[in-house]
Design an enzyme around this catalytic site. Structure first.
Site, mmCIF file in Angstrom:
data_model
loop_
_atom_site.group_PDB
_atom_site.id
_atom_site.type_symbol
_atom_site.label_atom_id
_atom_site.label_comp_id
_atom_site.label_asym_id
_atom_site.label_seq_id
_atom_site.Cartn_x
_atom_site.Cartn_y
_atom_site.Cartn_z
ATOM 1 N N HIS A 129 -5.561 12.375 37.754
ATOM 2 C CA HIS A 129 -5.494 11.041 38.560
ATOM 3 C C HIS A 129 -5.603 10.133 37.202
ATOM 4 C CE1 HIS A 129 -7.221 7.861 40.904
ATOM 5 N NE2 HIS A 129 -6.727 8.510 42.078
ATOM 6 N N ASP A 206 -13.978 15.397 36.236
ATOM 7 C CA ASP A 206 -13.679 14.684 37.463
ATOM 8 C C ASP A 206 -13.829 15.444 38.727
ATOM 9 O OD1 ASP A 206 -12.637 13.257 39.500
ATOM 10 O OD2 ASP A 206 -10.910 12.681 38.412
ATOM 11 N N GLN A 209 -12.408 15.272 43.879
ATOM 12 C CA GLN A 209 -11.906 16.036 44.932
ATOM 13 C C GLN A 209 -13.027 17.315 45.310
ATOM 14 O OE1 GLN A 209 -9.630 15.081 47.138
ATOM 15 N NE2 GLN A 209 -9.083 13.354 46.040
ATOM 16 N N LYS A 232 -15.502 10.214 49.498
ATOM 17 C CA LYS A 232 -14.590 11.451 49.585
ATOM 18 C C LYS A 232 -15.512 12.534 50.507
ATOM 19 C CE LYS A 232 -11.336 10.238 45.839
ATOM 20 N NZ LYS A 232 -10.540 9.860 46.647
ATOM 21 N N CYS A 370 -1.504 8.540 42.613
ATOM 22 C CA CYS A 370 -2.004 8.034 41.290
ATOM 23 C C CYS A 370 -1.990 9.013 40.359
ATOM 24 C CB CYS A 370 -3.564 7.479 41.578
ATOM 25 S SG CYS A 370 -3.763 6.009 42.628
HETATM 26 N N1 PLP Z 1 -10.256 11.492 40.479
HETATM 27 C C1 PLP Z 1 -9.499 12.230 41.451
HETATM 28 C C2 PLP Z 1 -9.162 13.513 41.381
HETATM 29 C C3 PLP Z 1 -9.307 11.396 42.520
HETATM 30 O O1 PLP Z 1 -8.705 12.062 43.685
HETATM 31 C C4 PLP Z 1 -9.735 10.218 42.829
HETATM 32 C C5 PLP Z 1 -9.394 9.394 44.304
HETATM 33 O O2 PLP Z 1 -8.460 9.568 44.835
HETATM 34 C C6 PLP Z 1 -10.381 9.361 41.765
HETATM 35 C C7 PLP Z 1 -10.637 10.453 40.717
HETATM 36 C C8 PLP Z 1 -10.625 8.190 41.835
HETATM 37 O O3 PLP Z 1 -11.678 7.980 42.738
HETATM 38 P P1 PLP Z 1 -12.481 6.420 43.089
HETATM 39 O O4 PLP Z 1 -11.209 5.860 43.754
HETATM 40 O O5 PLP Z 1 -13.384 6.750 44.473
HETATM 41 O O6 PLP Z 1 -13.027 5.996 42.066
#
Ligand code: PLP
Length: 412
Positions: A129, A206, A209, A232, A370
């Site tokens: 992401h 990270d 998900q 999420k 993203c």
């Molecule tokens: N990393 C992953 C794999 C994501 O799916 C997301 C959000 O869609 C993020 C990071 C960013 O999360 P946040 O927008 O809650 O900071």
């Protein structure tokens, strides 16, 4: 194969926790398949939020009056809850942030500023992401470190041999997602971490998900840092955590300056608070942090194993039906996948498809999610993404597939 079946899931009881689902959109019952972007908020979470603002609203840590004590206690109870949820060694290893994005920025900026130097290598994967790419690009610019990208195959799986080839004494940090938001790939995260450790690299996972689908155990994973977002996980927006092992957090300089993160301030200098407060400058999202505890209760009450088994059933059911629709092309077909289906439909642009599904009350995501570098690798602009949560049903998938079938016929 798991022995758990849908009988372990009381879907009516679960859906009763989400009154938002009980509405019509464009004259049709809402079908919410945009859970990878954000899941709906459980009722016990919303109730906790309302209760905080109606009864307990006060700033934390600084007051001695009753309301301040109440809010501080509830706030710290969430820290304890996260500590148990991800099995960290101590609650002090949990830092509250705005979400995964801020958590990764904290690591890239603060840890990066001290530990990265010219020529060091930062390994990220092709699946990341933007929030696990751009903070590292900024860190690389500041420090002279270099980003290297772990390639994937056409199914959307990390090429482990390539990863092994990229690892070297120069690798300072390996930052990868546990589950890909665009394709749903579940990465072999333990193996990735073990290999990084064997090369002396720091690991940043990270888990944005992964957290709603997969049981997290940071001690078993043996990672240095891990990030997740409450929104999420059926919790409120504006809250996430950064887990960091005590020794690494203590060695990492503060992220932002301000109240709360100091021990003593004078114009000649400042001493910093202990962890976790050293990284929590200013007034946080107190009510949302407090309510986040109830989201973890919601998940644990059902159980990750039951959630995963049920969501896998939804995934298989949906894939069987979707494959029968002419022109359906799945994007991302990893062997180990979470309940995320990215796809394209012949003759229909993803954006048009998203709009036409919305007309039928069905919420999906369209675009690059993203993950533009991933889309570049796949040589596409974007996909349509349907992502399932524990409150979704096979009946909803039937309606979704019927809707797709009709749209495809119109565009023939
Ligand atoms: N990393 C992953 C794999 C994501 O799916 C997301 C959000 O869609 C993020 C990071 C960013 O999360 P946040 O927008 O809650 O900071």
């Amino acid at each position: 194969m798991s022995a758990i079946t849908t009988t372990a899931i009381d879907i009516a009881k679960i859906r009763a926790q989400f009154p938002v689902l009980d509405q019509e959109v464009n004259g049709k019952p809402l079908i919410y398949f945009d859970n990878a972007a954000t899941s709906q908020t459980a009722k016990n979470v919303v109730d906790a939020l309302v209760e905080f603002y109606e009864k307990d609203h006060a700033n934390i840590h600084r007051g001695i009056h009753t309301l301040a004590e109440r809010s501080t206690k509830a706030f710290e109870a969430t820290r304890e809850r996260v500590h148990r949820f991800i099995n960290s060694e101590e609650a002090d290893e949990i830092i509250f942030t705005k979400g995964t994005t801020e958590s990764i920025n904290l690591v890239a900026q603060s840890w990066g500023s001290k530990f990265l130097k010219k020529g060091d290598e930062i390994l990220i994967s092709q699946l990341e992401h933007h929030s696990n790419i751009v903070p590292w690009q900024l860190a690389a610019e500041r420090t002279g470190a270099i980003i290297k990208v772990i390639p994937i195959n056409a199914k959307g799986e990390i090429l482990m041999d390539e990863y092994k080839r990229l690892l070297s004494a120069k690798t300072k940090v390996v930052a990868v997602n546990y589950v890909s938001n665009s394709l749903g790939t579940i990465n072999p995260i333990k193996e990735i971490i073990d290999l990084a450790i064997a090369h002396g690299a720091t690991t940043m996972i990270d888990a944005a998900q992964a957290a709603p689908h997969v049981k997290l155990d940071v001690q078993e994973l043996n990672c240095d840092f891990l990030a997740l977002s409450s929104h999420k996980m059926y919790g409120p927006t504006g809250v996430g955590i950064l887990y960091g092992r005590r020794d690494i957090l203590e060695a990492t300089p503060p992220y932002q300056g301000g109240g709360e993160m100091i021990k003593d301030v004078s114009f000649s200098g400042t001493t910093f608070n202990d962890i976790p407060y050293k990284f929590e400058a200013g007034t946080p999202n107190i009510g949302e942090v407090i309510a986040f505890k109830y989201a973890m209760d919601f998940i644990d009450d059902i159980g990750h194993e039951n959630i995963q088994a049920y969501e896998n059933e939804l995934l298989e059911y949906a894939m069987d039906k979707l494959q029968q629709i002419p022109g359906f092309t799945p994007i991302g077909t990893a062997d180990n996948k979470a309940s995320v289906i990215s796809f394209l439909m012949q003759n229909v642009h993803p954006y048009d498809l998203g709009q036409l599904l919305d007309v039928k009350g069905i919420a999906v995501r369209t675009g690059h999610h993203c993950t533009q570098p991933l889309m570049d690798f796949l040589k596409i602009d974007g996909t349509v993404r349907a992502s399932f949560a524990v409150y979704n049903t096979k009946e909803e998938i039937d309606i979704f597939c019927d809707a797709l079938q009709k749209i495809v016929e119109r565009f023939k």
